[in-house]
Scaffold this active site. Structure first.
Site, short mmCIF file in Angstrom:
data_model
loop_
_atom_site.label_atom_id
_atom_site.label_comp_id
_atom_site.label_asym_id
_atom_site.label_seq_id
_atom_site.Cartn_x
_atom_site.Cartn_y
_atom_site.Cartn_z
N GLY A 268 17.32 7.44 -5.68
CA GLY A 268 16.97 6.23 -4.94
C GLY A 268 17.01 5.02 -5.85
N TYR B 39 -13.83 -1.72 10.06
CA TYR B 39 -12.48 -1.14 10.05
C TYR B 39 -11.91 -1.10 11.47
CZ TYR B 39 -8.93 2.58 9.40
OH TYR B 39 -7.78 3.34 9.39
N THR C 131 2.54 -1.37 20.56
CA THR C 131 1.64 -0.54 19.75
C THR C 131 1.94 0.92 20.08
OG1 THR C 131 -0.07 -2.23 19.85
CG2 THR C 131 -0.79 -0.03 19.22
N ALA D 45 -12.74 -2.87 14.05
CA ALA D 45 -12.50 -4.24 14.53
C ALA D 45 -11.23 -4.81 13.92
CB ALA D 45 -13.70 -5.12 14.19
N ALA D 46 -11.06 -4.62 12.62
CA ALA D 46 -9.88 -5.17 11.94
C ALA D 46 -8.61 -4.49 12.44
CB ALA D 46 -10.02 -5.00 10.43
N LYS D 47 -8.67 -3.17 12.67
CA LYS D 47 -7.47 -2.46 13.11
C LYS D 47 -7.06 -2.88 14.53
CE LYS D 47 -6.33 0.16 9.57
NZ LYS D 47 -5.04 -0.03 8.88
N GLY E 13 0.85 -1.19 0.00
CA GLY E 13 0.00 0.00 0.00
C GLY E 13 0.88 1.24 0.00
N SER F 145 -4.64 1.73 13.62
CA SER F 145 -5.37 3.01 13.61
C SER F 145 -5.81 3.33 15.03
CB SER F 145 -6.60 2.91 12.72
OG SER F 145 -7.44 4.03 12.91
N1 NAD Z 1 -4.76 8.79 7.03
C1 NAD Z 1 -5.22 8.58 8.25
O1 NAD Z 1 -5.78 9.47 8.91
C2 NAD Z 1 -5.06 7.23 8.88
C3 NAD Z 1 -5.33 7.12 10.24
C4 NAD Z 1 -5.19 5.88 10.86
C5 NAD Z 1 -4.79 4.80 10.11
N2 NAD Z 1 -4.54 4.95 8.78
C6 NAD Z 1 -4.14 3.76 8.03
O2 NAD Z 1 -2.94 4.01 7.36
C7 NAD Z 1 -2.92 3.27 6.14
C8 NAD Z 1 -2.68 4.24 4.98
O3 NAD Z 1 -3.70 5.21 4.98
P1 NAD Z 1 -3.66 6.43 3.96
O4 NAD Z 1 -4.59 7.46 4.49
O5 NAD Z 1 -2.25 6.79 3.66
O6 NAD Z 1 -4.36 5.77 2.70
P2 NAD Z 1 -4.30 6.09 1.15
O7 NAD Z 1 -5.61 5.67 0.61
O8 NAD Z 1 -3.84 7.50 0.91
O9 NAD Z 1 -3.19 5.09 0.60
C9 NAD Z 1 -3.40 3.72 0.67
C10 NAD Z 1 -2.65 3.03 -0.45
O10 NAD Z 1 -2.87 1.63 -0.28
C11 NAD Z 1 -3.29 1.05 -1.50
N3 NAD Z 1 -4.13 -0.09 -1.19
C12 NAD Z 1 -5.27 -0.10 -0.45
N4 NAD Z 1 -5.72 -1.35 -0.35
C13 NAD Z 1 -4.88 -2.15 -1.03
C14 NAD Z 1 -4.82 -3.54 -1.29
N5 NAD Z 1 -5.74 -4.39 -0.82
N6 NAD Z 1 -3.80 -4.01 -2.01
C15 NAD Z 1 -2.86 -3.18 -2.51
N7 NAD Z 1 -2.86 -1.86 -2.32
C16 NAD Z 1 -3.85 -1.35 -1.57
C17 NAD Z 1 -4.02 2.17 -2.23
O11 NAD Z 1 -4.05 1.93 -3.63
C18 NAD Z 1 -3.18 3.38 -1.83
O12 NAD Z 1 -2.09 3.55 -2.72
C19 NAD Z 1 -4.26 2.54 6.06
O13 NAD Z 1 -4.11 1.24 6.56
C20 NAD Z 1 -5.14 3.35 6.97
O14 NAD Z 1 -6.19 2.59 7.52
C21 NAD Z 1 -4.66 6.13 8.16
#
Ligand code: NAD
Length: 253
Positions: A58, A160, A243, A162-164, A16, A146
């Site tokens: 890079g 979400y 955590t 629950a999974a987190k 991701g 999260s």
């Molecule tokens: N942004 C927030 O406020 C926040 C807060 C808490 C947790 N998170 C967690 O952090 C992580 C990233 O969040 P973000 O806001 O940067 O998200 P984002 O949507 O900006 O980026 C997520 C990336 O993951 C890729 N992706 C999603 N599901 C995928 C899958 N099954 N297989 C392959 N690629 C996949 C998407 O294409 C994207 O490029 C997530 O797990 C999210 O739950 C985010």
């Protein structure tokens, strides 16, 4: 730079990693001299992310794949092994949710999809990568949870949350099993971080969310990547199963 904090020459994989927090992690690793593989299901974003890394001195590759698929993740790790022969750091970022419906409106299919996206999407890359880490008797796994897996007060879909919460449980169990192999496993649970997804998802409630954060603003993906970098360093060898709440004081346990 001391040996404790250098990841130069190591191989870092970010699932991701094409956007948001994952992309910031990939860029940070590259800036620290690591070789970087971004795994993502979004081909265009993934290729753009790797181009920006390679254009800044890079070394990186993009691997297309869905993190919930065991086959895709096995293939991705096989490709990385063929190219670099090792895998030192794995950061699992794939996940998210699209809306916050009332609990009773989340039907069985939506529930299973949310759990699969946010829990299997962390487990499958780990499952594929661990044999290679075990071979080298070294590994750093950082799973992105999260705040909504830590507190019921964070606004998120029930599947979400629950999974987190389960991501932290998975990390704790894996930490114990993998410690004898020199592999650490930790969870970072971000509060609300400004990424393209969040800008759209929380548009209407942004002011209220900002007001709920003691530091007075959302986090940046670079601030999460900084914490991830620490856990990815050789010196974080005594830190496992933990955590970390990185949330500007939004939730303090
Ligand atoms: N942004 C927030 O406020 C926040 C807060 C808490 C947790 N998170 C967690 O952090 C992580 C990233 O969040 P973000 O806001 O940067 O998200 P984002 O949507 O900006 O980026 C997520 C990336 O993951 C890729 N992706 C999603 N599901 C995928 C899958 N099954 N297989 C392959 N690629 C996949 C998407 O294409 C994207 O490029 C997530 O797990 C999210 O739950 C985010």
């Amino acid at each position: 730079m001391s040996e404790l904090s250098s990841i130069k020459g190591q191989v870092a994989v970010v699932s991701g990693g094409a956007a948001g927090i994952g992309l910031s992690c990939a860029k940070r690793f590259a800036a620290e001299g690591a070789k970087v593989a971004i795994i993502d299901r979004d081909q265009n974003l993934g290729e753009a992310g790797i181009s920006s890394i390679n254009n800044n001195d890079g070394e990186g590759i993009f691997v297309a794949g869905d993190c919930t698929s065991d086959t895709d993740m096995d293939n991705a790790v096989a490709l990385i092994k063929e190219k670099w022969g090792q895998l030192d750091i794995l950061v699992n970022c794939a996940g998210g949710f699209h809306s916050v419906p009332p609990l009773e409106d989340v039907d069985a299919a939506a529930w299973r999809a949310g759990i699969d996206w946010n829990l299997s999407g962390v487990y499958m890359p780990m499952r594929s990568a661990i044999p290679l880490m075990k071979n080298n008797k070294y590994g750093r796994i950082i799973n992105i949870g999260s705040a909504s897996g830590r507190t019921g007060a964070a606004i998120a879909a029930v599947d979400y949350s629950a999974a987190k919460a389960a991501v932290a449980g998975l990390s704790r169990r894996a930490a114990v099993e993998l410690a004898p192999f020199g592999i650490t496993v930790n969870t970072i649970s971000p509060g609300t971080v400004m990424t393209p997804r969040i800008a759209v998802l929380h548009k209407e409630r942004m002011a209220a969310i900002e007001a709920s954060i003691p530091v007075g603003r959302l986090g940046s993906s670079e601030e999460i990547a900084h914490a991830v970098w620490y856990l990815a360093t050789p010196g974080a060898s005594f830190t496992t199963g933990a955590t970390f709440d990185i949330n500007g004081g939004q939730w303090i346990g």
